[in-house]
Scaffold this motif. Sequence first.
Motif, PDB file in Angstrom:
ATOM      1  N   UNK A 123       6.141  14.280 -15.603  1.00 44.04           N
ATOM      2  CA  UNK A 123       5.494  13.678 -16.772  1.00 44.04           C
ATOM      3  C   UNK A 123       3.991  13.643 -16.579  1.00 44.04           C
ATOM      4  N   UNK A 124       3.253  14.115 -17.577  1.00 44.53           N
ATOM      5  CA  UNK A 124       1.790  14.013 -17.541  1.00 44.53           C
ATOM      6  C   UNK A 124       1.309  12.754 -18.255  1.00 44.53           C
ATOM      7  N   UNK A 125       2.171  12.208 -19.124  1.00 43.47           N
ATOM      8  CA  UNK A 125       1.917  10.926 -19.784  1.00 43.47           C
ATOM      9  C   UNK A 125       3.149  10.057 -19.584  1.00 43.47           C
ATOM     10  N   UNK A 156      -1.091   5.338  -0.024  1.00 41.60           N
ATOM     11  CA  UNK A 156      -2.481   5.724  -0.192  1.00 41.60           C
ATOM     12  C   UNK A 156      -3.140   4.767  -1.176  1.00 41.60           C
ATOM     13  N   UNK A 157      -4.359   4.380  -0.900  1.00 44.10           N
ATOM     14  CA  UNK A 157      -5.038   3.380  -1.721  1.00 44.10           C
ATOM     15  C   UNK A 157      -5.077   3.795  -3.192  1.00 44.10           C
ATOM     16  N   UNK A 158      -4.671   2.865  -4.072  1.00 39.08           N
ATOM     17  CA  UNK A 158      -4.697   3.103  -5.507  1.00 39.08           C
ATOM     18  C   UNK A 158      -3.397   3.590  -6.095  1.00 39.08           C
ATOM     19  N   UNK A 159      -2.451   3.996  -5.259  1.00 37.79           N
ATOM     20  CA  UNK A 159      -1.175   4.543  -5.725  1.00 37.79           C
ATOM     21  C   UNK A 159      -0.152   3.423  -5.952  1.00 37.79           C
ATOM     22  N   UNK A 160       0.954   3.727  -6.659  1.00 42.96           N
ATOM     23  CA  UNK A 160       2.022   2.720  -6.771  1.00 42.96           C
ATOM     24  C   UNK A 160       2.532   2.315  -5.393  1.00 42.96           C
ATOM     25  N   UNK A 161       2.805   1.040  -5.224  1.00 37.66           N
ATOM     26  CA  UNK A 161       3.261   0.554  -3.922  1.00 37.66           C
ATOM     27  C   UNK A 161       4.645   1.099  -3.588  1.00 37.66           C
ATOM     28  N   UNK A 162       4.949   1.274  -2.282  1.00 29.69           N
ATOM     29  CA  UNK A 162       6.222   1.869  -1.873  1.00 29.69           C
ATOM     30  C   UNK A 162       7.323   0.824  -1.736  1.00 29.69           C
ATOM     31  N   UNK A 197       0.049  10.007 -10.642  1.00 27.96           N
ATOM     32  CA  UNK A 197      -0.723  11.169 -11.102  1.00 27.96           C
ATOM     33  C   UNK A 197      -0.306  11.525 -12.526  1.00 27.96           C
ATOM     34  N   UNK A 198      -0.564  10.619 -13.419  1.00 27.54           N
ATOM     35  CA  UNK A 198      -0.249  10.787 -14.838  1.00 27.54           C
ATOM     36  C   UNK A 198      -1.026   9.729 -15.608  1.00 27.54           C
TER      37      UNK A 198
END
Length: 339
Positions: A309-311, A145-151, A239-240
């Motif tokens: 992890x949130x951070x 998905x655009x913007x996410x870490x690459x797989x 998502x952190x």
Amino acid sequence: MDTELLQATDENIEKAAHLLSQGKVVAFPTETVYGLGANALQKEAVEKIYQAKGRPSDNPLIVHVSSINMLRDLLYPNAIPPIYERVISKFWPGPLTILVPKPSNIPDIVTAGQNTLAVRLPAHEIARKLIEKCGFPLAAPSANTSGRPSPTLAAHVFEELGGRIPAILDGGSCDSGLESTVLDGIRNPPAILRPGGATLESLLQEIPNLLVYRKDFVDKSLEQAPSTPGMKYRHYTPNATVIVVERTENNDQLALIRDQFVKYPKEKIGVLKTGLSAKFDLEIDLGDTCDMVARNLFSGLRDMEKLGASVIIVQGISEKDEGLAVMNRLRKAAKYCIT
């Protein structure tokens, strides 16, 4: 839509090539990250890449070929620019993308309306077999998905694009773990627009006057109308909240990392280590060499996210060799960079 997870056998490569010939999209492994491919010569097929990823339409794609002859045929009647002869000889097949004048048979959607085309010859045998079986080049950004870490695993692709695409070819873990270096030899002087698997140090041996975007120069027009992926939008973000503790000659990375625990006492904090011997309650060791960190970075961000992890605090590394690409990706992913 059901998404088939296909082991990369000869039979399944043939099946994936058939899907691509029908104008569909298929995820496949390369030595860098998994790509989401479509027929680069067919506008309607390429549109499905943008739809599946939620990718902005002004973010261009890289085209993958199975041989130098396929690139020559694609560019005909023009030739491959002479400046690339030595780097192609040394780095192809491999994680190097070059910018060439856009041929007329490439739809504008592939280049986001720019007059240059980003193209590479991947080193991964499965990728080349697939493209060769298709008989046409594949436009292929990272299969996430655009913007996410690459797989870097087929499972990463399935987690995000399952139900959106018809098939994923599973070729195991990607060797490099970071996207290709993008080299613009048409510029004067030539420049690396995105660092990646082909290192600055090795490219300088072939192009001594080579510059690096954002390190040696800035060109605002490249951000407004990018000629290659990774220049305009925030990328690689889990998502952190990602905090990067940079490595400098004088700073104490361990002390700076511990400071973040004081600043975020109510958060679940994970640490991605790159050489520290100190232990943390939630940590993942990415390795202590640049190539190991590059290989493990995206999977580390994804795994830390799954651990809740949130951070996420990342220990930065030197910008030598693959470290230049690692730090480029981390700074794009980070909300804060601390020195």
